[in-house]
Write a protein that holds these residues in place. Structure first.
Motif, PDB file in Angstrom:
ATOM      1  N   THR A  12      44.763  43.586  70.925  1.00  0.00           N
ATOM      2  CA  THR A  12      43.782  44.530  71.478  1.00  0.00           C
ATOM      3  C   THR A  12      42.946  45.099  70.346  1.00  0.00           C
ATOM      4  O   THR A  12      43.512  45.547  69.333  1.00  0.00           O
ATOM      5  CB  THR A  12      44.493  45.678  72.218  1.00  0.00           C
ATOM      6  N   THR A  14      38.780  46.901  69.240  1.00  0.00           N
ATOM      7  CA  THR A  14      37.547  47.528  69.679  1.00  0.00           C
ATOM      8  C   THR A  14      36.355  46.612  69.409  1.00  0.00           C
ATOM      9  O   THR A  14      36.316  45.915  68.386  1.00  0.00           O
ATOM     10  CB  THR A  14      37.339  48.871  68.958  1.00  0.00           C
ATOM     11  N   ASP A 113      38.046  46.148  73.781  1.00  0.00           N
ATOM     12  CA  ASP A 113      37.658  47.401  74.435  1.00  0.00           C
ATOM     13  C   ASP A 113      36.307  47.881  73.933  1.00  0.00           C
ATOM     14  O   ASP A 113      35.956  47.632  72.783  1.00  0.00           O
ATOM     15  CB  ASP A 113      38.698  48.488  74.132  1.00  0.00           C
TER      16      ASP A 113
END
Lengths: 114, 117
Positions: A12, A14, A113
């Motif tokens: 995960t 950004t 994200d």
């Protein structure tokens, strides 16, 4: 036998940060072909890039990977992640001596994200 | 271009039932594959076929049969469905030009989702 190891099940990060997905392999043959396949949600896997040349960078759609036979690695990288890169990524191995079959790793899910 | 068509898209079976999955390709490819996809386990090869009437076992062939009736079609049979089994079965095809410096691409169908009650 031949095998492919992808150590991360889920990555995960950004949007805008660099991406690196790890892939190492084991084979008794000296001239393997290495592949990265990508599978977006509700789609089938498709080839992202492939290589059979030692120490040569292969690029496609902003992603790149270099086959390093000395370390048996073929890591996938991208300089800046986009939301649309969220997908399941498979590393795969083949060799002309293995016939016509690919051996896949367990896959790494990449979630980007905003 | 071409396409790989898998039927059915969804398959619900009963424990112990024999179930058949079908795959058709119009790429005119020589080699066809059946892979099973499970979360966390990747894509595992069940059977493949390098030409019409050829069959080669993959790593996960136990519990399955396959048939390459003609160049364009490849079917997979689950010989006895296991209770609570859930998986996606992916068919793929490629050319047979794996020699020399060329490494061919696998093209995948959209999958058959199996649920066993």
């Amino acid at each position: 036998g031949d095998s492919v190891t992808q150590t991360e099940g889920l990555v995960t990060l950004t949007e805008g940060l660099p991406v690196m997905l790890n892939c190492t392999y084991q084979t008794i043959y000296s001239n393997p072909f290495l592949f990265w396949y990508v599978q977006h949600l509700n789609e089938s896997p498709r080839l992202l890039l492939k290589s059979f040349t030692d120490n040569k960078r292969t690029e496609h759609q902003g992603f790149h990977a270099t086959l390093h036979k000395s370390s048996s690695s073929f890591h996938l990288q991208k300089s800046s992640a986009q939301l649309s890169d969220s997908a399941l990524y498979y590393c795969a191995l083949s060799d002309r001596h293995m016939g016509y079959k690919l051996t896949f790793g367990t896959g790494t899910s990449l979630l980007v994200d905003p | 271009g071409g396409i790989i068509t898998q039927t059915p898209k969804f398959l619900i079976g009963q424990e112990g039932q024999k179930l058949t999955l079908k795959c058709q390709q119009n790429f005119n490819h020589d080699t066809m594959y059946w892979y099973r996809q499970d979360s966390g386990k990747g894509l595992r090869l069940i059977y493949y076929s390098i030409t019409e009437n050829d069959l080669q076992k993959g790593d996960l062939s136990e519990g399955y049969d396959a048939s390459r009736e003609k160049k364009s079609s490849f079917s997979l049979t689950v010989t006895s469905a296991q209770k609570n089994e859930m998986a996606v079965f992916l068919c793929a095809s490629s050319t047979r030009d794996w020699g020399g410096s060329s490494a061919e691409t696998l093209y995948f169908g959209s999958g058959t989702r199996l649920t066993v009650l």
